[in-house]
Design a protein around this motif. Structure first.
Motif, PDB file in Angstrom:
ATOM      1  N   GLY A  11      -9.607  11.917   4.502  1.00 60.48           N
ATOM      2  CA  GLY A  11      -9.523  13.061   5.396  1.00 60.48           C
ATOM      3  C   GLY A  11     -10.869  13.264   6.069  1.00 60.48           C
ATOM      4  N   VAL A  12     -10.867  13.336   7.398  1.00 58.44           N
ATOM      5  CA  VAL A  12     -12.112  13.447   8.156  1.00 58.44           C
ATOM      6  C   VAL A  12     -12.062  14.620   9.121  1.00 58.44           C
ATOM      7  CG1 VAL A  12     -12.571  10.962   7.926  1.00 58.44           C
ATOM      8  CG2 VAL A  12     -11.378  11.809   9.961  1.00 58.44           C
ATOM      9  N   ALA A  13     -13.225  15.220   9.357  1.00 57.69           N
ATOM     10  CA  ALA A  13     -13.309  16.372  10.261  1.00 57.69           C
ATOM     11  C   ALA A  13     -13.232  15.960  11.722  1.00 57.69           C
ATOM     12  CB  ALA A  13     -14.610  17.138  10.002  1.00 57.69           C
ATOM     13  N   ASP A  14     -13.780  14.805  12.048  1.00 59.14           N
ATOM     14  CA  ASP A  14     -13.850  14.349  13.436  1.00 59.14           C
ATOM     15  C   ASP A  14     -13.481  12.869  13.458  1.00 59.14           C
ATOM     16  OD1 ASP A  14     -14.753  13.250  15.905  1.00 59.14           O
ATOM     17  OD2 ASP A  14     -16.297  14.793  16.098  1.00 59.14           O
ATOM     18  N   LEU A  15     -12.254  12.574  13.858  1.00 57.43           N
ATOM     19  CA  LEU A  15     -11.746  11.203  13.825  1.00 57.43           C
ATOM     20  C   LEU A  15     -12.592  10.262  14.671  1.00 57.43           C
ATOM     21  CD1 LEU A  15      -9.553   9.310  12.754  1.00 57.43           C
ATOM     22  CD2 LEU A  15      -8.134   9.979  14.706  1.00 57.43           C
ATOM     23  N   GLN A  29     -11.315  -2.414  13.243  1.00 65.18           N
ATOM     24  CA  GLN A  29     -10.396  -1.301  13.456  1.00 65.18           C
ATOM     25  C   GLN A  29      -9.082  -1.822  14.005  1.00 65.18           C
ATOM     26  OE1 GLN A  29     -12.007   1.801  15.915  1.00 65.18           O
ATOM     27  NE2 GLN A  29     -10.169   3.056  15.794  1.00 65.18           N
ATOM     28  N   ARG A  30      -8.004  -1.233  13.529  1.00 64.16           N
ATOM     29  CA  ARG A  30      -6.669  -1.586  14.001  1.00 64.16           C
ATOM     30  C   ARG A  30      -5.907  -0.311  14.331  1.00 64.16           C
ATOM     31  NH1 ARG A  30      -4.504  -6.602  12.062  1.00 64.16           N
ATOM     32  NH2 ARG A  30      -6.173  -8.116  12.176  1.00 64.16           N
ATOM     33  N   GLY A  31      -4.911  -0.445  15.176  1.00 61.40           N
ATOM     34  CA  GLY A  31      -4.050   0.688  15.496  1.00 61.40           C
ATOM     35  C   GLY A  31      -4.581   1.535  16.625  1.00 61.40           C
ATOM     36  N   GLY A  36      -3.634   9.900  15.970  1.00 59.89           N
ATOM     37  CA  GLY A  36      -4.162  10.814  14.970  1.00 59.89           C
ATOM     38  C   GLY A  36      -4.577  10.151  13.668  1.00 59.89           C
ATOM     39  N   ILE A  37      -4.426   8.866  13.581  1.00 61.42           N
ATOM     40  CA  ILE A  37      -4.884   8.113  12.414  1.00 61.42           C
ATOM     41  C   ILE A  37      -5.398   6.781  12.911  1.00 61.42           C
ATOM     42  CG2 ILE A  37      -2.627   7.072  11.909  1.00 61.42           C
ATOM     43  CD1 ILE A  37      -3.407   7.471   8.864  1.00 61.42           C
ATOM     44  N   THR A  38      -6.377   6.254  12.231  1.00 57.28           N
ATOM     45  CA  THR A  38      -6.871   4.932  12.571  1.00 57.28           C
ATOM     46  C   THR A  38      -7.060   4.145  11.290  1.00 57.28           C
ATOM     47  OG1 THR A  38      -8.399   3.723  14.001  1.00 57.28           O
ATOM     48  CG2 THR A  38      -9.350   5.454  12.619  1.00 57.28           C
ATOM     49  N   TRP A  39      -6.993   2.839  11.416  1.00 52.64           N
ATOM     50  CA  TRP A  39      -7.011   1.947  10.263  1.00 52.64           C
ATOM     51  C   TRP A  39      -8.150   0.954  10.355  1.00 52.64           C
ATOM     52  CZ3 TRP A  39      -3.804   3.531   6.648  1.00 52.64           C
ATOM     53  CH2 TRP A  39      -2.671   4.263   7.030  1.00 52.64           C
ATOM     54  N   ARG A  41      -9.284  -2.654   8.414  1.00 55.49           N
ATOM     55  CA  ARG A  41      -8.883  -3.714   7.499  1.00 55.49           C
ATOM     56  C   ARG A  41     -10.048  -4.044   6.577  1.00 55.49           C
ATOM     57  NH1 ARG A  41      -7.094  -9.781   9.024  1.00 55.49           N
ATOM     58  NH2 ARG A  41      -9.306  -9.912   9.405  1.00 55.49           N
ATOM     59  N   THR A  42      -9.755  -4.185   5.302  1.00 61.55           N
ATOM     60  CA  THR A  42     -10.751  -4.648   4.346  1.00 61.55           C
ATOM     61  C   THR A  42     -10.243  -5.962   3.762  1.00 61.55           C
ATOM     62  OG1 THR A  42      -9.880  -3.535   2.371  1.00 61.55           O
ATOM     63  CG2 THR A  42     -11.314  -2.229   3.820  1.00 61.55           C
ATOM     64  N   SER A  43     -10.890  -6.452   2.740  1.00 64.19           N
ATOM     65  CA  SER A  43     -10.522  -7.754   2.198  1.00 64.19           C
ATOM     66  C   SER A  43      -9.155  -7.788   1.545  1.00 64.19           C
ATOM     67  CB  SER A  43     -11.576  -8.222   1.198  1.00 64.19           C
ATOM     68  OG  SER A  43     -11.652  -7.317   0.117  1.00 64.19           O
ATOM     69  N   GLY A  44      -8.645  -6.657   1.098  1.00 63.34           N
ATOM     70  CA  GLY A  44      -7.343  -6.693   0.434  1.00 63.34           C
ATOM     71  C   GLY A  44      -6.524  -5.444   0.598  1.00 63.34           C
ATOM     72  N   SER A  45      -7.082  -4.419   1.177  1.00 63.09           N
ATOM     73  CA  SER A  45      -6.360  -3.168   1.388  1.00 63.09           C
ATOM     74  C   SER A  45      -6.816  -2.588   2.734  1.00 63.09           C
ATOM     75  CB  SER A  45      -6.631  -2.198   0.238  1.00 63.09           C
ATOM     76  OG  SER A  45      -8.017  -1.948   0.137  1.00 63.09           O
ATOM     77  N   TRP A  46      -6.328  -1.407   3.026  1.00 65.65           N
ATOM     78  CA  TRP A  46      -6.666  -0.750   4.291  1.00 65.65           C
ATOM     79  C   TRP A  46      -7.328   0.592   4.008  1.00 65.65           C
ATOM     80  CZ3 TRP A  46      -5.631  -2.884   9.099  1.00 65.65           C
ATOM     81  CH2 TRP A  46      -4.881  -4.054   9.081  1.00 65.65           C
ATOM     82  N   VAL A  47      -8.257   0.975   4.888  1.00 64.25           N
ATOM     83  CA  VAL A  47      -8.835   2.311   4.866  1.00 64.25           C
ATOM     84  C   VAL A  47      -8.305   3.031   6.093  1.00 64.25           C
ATOM     85  CG1 VAL A  47     -10.944   3.671   5.067  1.00 64.25           C
ATOM     86  CG2 VAL A  47     -10.917   1.626   3.622  1.00 64.25           C
ATOM     87  N   GLY A  48      -7.653   4.163   5.846  1.00 65.91           N
ATOM     88  CA  GLY A  48      -7.152   4.987   6.938  1.00 65.91           C
ATOM     89  C   GLY A  48      -8.026   6.215   7.111  1.00 65.91           C
ATOM     90  N   LEU A  49      -8.238   6.622   8.349  1.00 68.28           N
ATOM     91  CA  LEU A  49      -8.932   7.872   8.655  1.00 68.28           C
ATOM     92  C   LEU A  49      -7.929   8.805   9.303  1.00 68.28           C
ATOM     93  CD1 LEU A  49     -12.214   6.453  10.266  1.00 68.28           C
ATOM     94  CD2 LEU A  49     -11.795   7.013   7.851  1.00 68.28           C
ATOM     95  N   TYR A  50      -7.828  10.004   8.763  1.00 66.34           N
ATOM     96  CA  TYR A  50      -6.816  10.968   9.189  1.00 66.34           C
ATOM     97  C   TYR A  50      -7.465  12.338   9.177  1.00 66.34           C
ATOM     98  CZ  TYR A  50      -1.912  12.692   9.324  1.00 66.34           C
ATOM     99  OH  TYR A  50      -0.714  13.249   9.675  1.00 66.34           O
ATOM    100  N   GLY A  51      -7.049  13.224  10.030  1.00 67.08           N
ATOM    101  CA  GLY A  51      -7.621  14.561  10.069  1.00 67.08           C
ATOM    102  C   GLY A  51      -7.599  15.225   8.696  1.00 67.08           C
TER     103      GLY A  51
END
Length: 145
Positions: A11-15, A29-31, A36-39, A41-51
């Motif tokens: 959860g982020v204050a400023d995407l 970065q993907r997507g 309202g969300i961005t992704w 890619r890491t070596s085996g999972s994903w990090v999502g940033l969302y409000g």
């Protein structure tokens, strides 16, 4: 249930600010951030940033005001690298792009090399080298237990 960890959503204050921070670290970065969300890619999972508030709403919880969050929130995320030199380079990059060094990298009592930084929203990340683990293509093999 299979132990198949695939995504961590922060959860982020400023995407825009947070996405720029992770891009500046060199993450892919993907997507479409406009959704309202961005992704990332890491070596085996994903990090999502969302409000921040939107993520709390999605989880049906009440968010703590962001300015009242403690530095330590009971969880850290970790990046394990192949050498102490790689850890030092990663910390230099974090500092260059505006991350906060919480604990500089140092040798540990368990024989590794580790430190912590916070992203723009205070999420704690450890950057470490464990000489007892093998890192191949960004993935860690900790061996059998």
């Amino acid at each position: 249930m299979p132990a198949n960890f695939t995504i961590v959503t922060l959860g982020v204050a400023d995407l825009d600010r947070s996405a720029r921070f992770y891009r500046d670290l060199g993450w892919e970065q993907r997507g479409d951030q406009a959704e309202g969300i961005t992704w990332f890619r890491t070596s085996g999972s994903w990090v999502g940033l969302y409000g921040y508030d939107a993520l709390a709403e999605d989880a049906a919880t009440e968010p703590v005001p962001a300015d009242e969050l403690p530095t330590y929130r009971g969880v850290t995320l970790a990046l394990n690298l192949a050498s102490e030199a790689a850890v030092d380079l990663a910390f230099a990059r974090v500092q260059e792009v505006g991350g906060t060094i919480v604990k500089p990298a140092a040798r540990t009592d368990w024989g590794g090399y580790s430190g912590y930084f916070a992203d723009p929203d205070g999420h704690l990340w450890e950057i470490a080298h464990n000489p007892y683990w093998t890192v191949v293509d960004g993935r860690v093999d900790i061996g059998a237990t």
